[in-house]
Motif scaffolding. Structure first.
Motif, PDB file in Angstrom:
ATOM      1  N   UNK A 127      -6.393  -8.471  -4.938  1.00 20.43           N
ATOM      2  CA  UNK A 127      -6.406  -8.587  -3.479  1.00 20.43           C
ATOM      3  C   UNK A 127      -5.042  -8.914  -2.887  1.00 20.43           C
ATOM      4  N   UNK A 128      -4.233  -9.699  -3.575  1.00 17.48           N
ATOM      5  CA  UNK A 128      -2.951 -10.101  -3.004  1.00 17.48           C
ATOM      6  C   UNK A 128      -1.897  -9.001  -3.064  1.00 17.48           C
ATOM      7  N   UNK A 129      -2.204  -7.866  -3.696  1.00 15.82           N
ATOM      8  CA  UNK A 129      -1.304  -6.725  -3.574  1.00 15.82           C
ATOM      9  C   UNK A 129      -1.229  -6.238  -2.130  1.00 15.82           C
ATOM     10  N   UNK A 130      -2.315  -6.416  -1.384  1.00 20.75           N
ATOM     11  CA  UNK A 130      -2.334  -5.953   0.003  1.00 20.75           C
ATOM     12  C   UNK A 130      -1.336  -6.734   0.850  1.00 20.75           C
ATOM     13  N   UNK A 131      -1.348  -8.053   0.735  1.00 19.39           N
ATOM     14  CA  UNK A 131      -0.388  -8.842   1.500  1.00 19.39           C
ATOM     15  C   UNK A 131       1.013  -8.738   0.912  1.00 19.39           C
TER      16      UNK A 131
END
Length: 256
Positions: A71-75
C-alpha cells in the motif's frame, strides 16, 4: 563497503492492517553500502524515513500484491515525483507480474495513465530471478500463496538472509533458505478450515521450515492477531532448536 555488514531493520510486521504501534509488512535491508526496501505495507514509508529518504534507496523488492505488503508504494509515488524528493533516475522496483499496471490502476484519475514508470523502474519477478543491487545479490523464488508470490534470499559478504513473504510451506522456500544465517518467516496463525487451500505458515510450520532448511536463526513475522508475538515464538521453538525471535518493529537484526 566491506565494513557495512548485512542486516535488516523491521519497519513493520503487522497483518492484515497496522496496529497502533506496528506498521504492516516492511523491512529495510542493508549491507555493503546498498539499501533495499523489502515490502511496502501500510505505515512502512513513515518508518523508512527514520533511516533514509526515498532518493537514497537503491531498490525496492515486493513479495506479492496484497495491500498489507504494497500500500505504501502509492504514497511513495507521490513523494518521489511531487514533493521534496529529487530522483536522478526512477527507483528500481522488483515485483510480481502486473506490478506497474496495478499501481497505475490505483493512481490514474484522468484519461491519462499516471506515469508510474517515472518513479519506479519496474522489473517483474520470475521464479529464479536474480539481480545484483550494489554488494547485495537478490534471488527470488515463486512460492505458494494462491496468487503470484515470491520469497527472497539476500546474500552479501558470505552472509545470507531469507524472507518468506507470504506462503504456505513449500519446497521452493525450503530450498531457497538452505543453510541461511537468518530465516525471516511469516507465522500467521491457525490452520485454515478443512478443505481450504493453505496459503500461510503457522508458527509450527515456520519452525519446521527453518529446521528443514538448516537455518541458523529464525525470526517470525506477520503474526496474525489471534496470537501474541510471544506465543508465536514459543510455538515455533517447539519445532526449531536454534534461536527464535519475533520481528519487533524498529529492531535491527544482524545477519550472521
Amino acid at each position: 563497503m566491506t565494513g557495512d555488514p548485512l542486516r535488516f531493520t523491521v519497519l513493520g510486521s503487522a497483518t492484515p492492517y497496522p496496529a497502533v504501534d506496528n506498521a504492516c509488512s516492511g523491512y529495510l535491508v542493508r549491507g555493503g553500502g546498498a539499501r533495499v526496501w523489502v515490502d511496502a505495507g501500510t505505515g512502512t514509508l513513515a518508518r523508512l524515513q527514520r533511516h533514509l529518504r526515498l532518493d537514497e534507496l537503491d531498490a525496492i523488492w515486493i513479495s506479492h500484491l496484497h495491500a498489507d505488503h504494497t500500500a505504501d508504494l502509492l504514497t511513495a509515488y507521490y513523494g518521489a515525483l511531487y514533493a521534496d524528493v529529487r530522483l536522478t533516475a526512477p527507483i528500481p522496483l522488483y515485483g510480481p507480474p502486473g506490478t506497474a499496471d496495478r499501481l497505475a490502476h490505483f493512481l490514474t484519475h484522468t484519461d491519462t495513465r499516471s506515469p508510474v514508470e517515472s518513479a519506479f523502474a519496474v522489473e517483474e519477478l520470475r521464479d529464479g530471478h536474480r539481480v545484483r543491487v550494489g554488494a547485495l545479490t537478490l534471488t527470488s523464488r515463486a512460492v505458494a500463496h494462491g496468487i503470484p508470490a515470491f520469497a527472497l534470499r539476500v546474500e552479501a559478504v558470505g552472509r545470507s538472509l531469507v524472507y518468506s513473504g507470504d506462503t504456505a510451506p513449500c519446497p521452493a522456500l525450503t530450498g531457497l533458505a538452505a543453510g541461511c544465517d537468518v530465516l525471516l518467516c511469516e507465522a500467521d496463525g491457525p490452520e485454515p478450515p478443512a478443505g481450504t487451500e493453505k496459503v500461510h505458515h503457522t508458527p509450527e510450520d515456520a519452525g519446521d521450515t527453518a529446521a528443514a532448511a538448516g537455518a541458523r536463526r529464525l525470526v517470525v513475522t506477520h503474526v496474525g492477531r489471534s496470537l501474541t508475538p510471544r506465543q508465536a515464538v514459543e510455538r515455533a521453538a517447539t519445532r526449531f532448536g536454534g534461536p527464535v525471535a519475533h520481528a519487533d518493529p524498529g529492531v535491527t537484526f544482524p545477519v550472521g
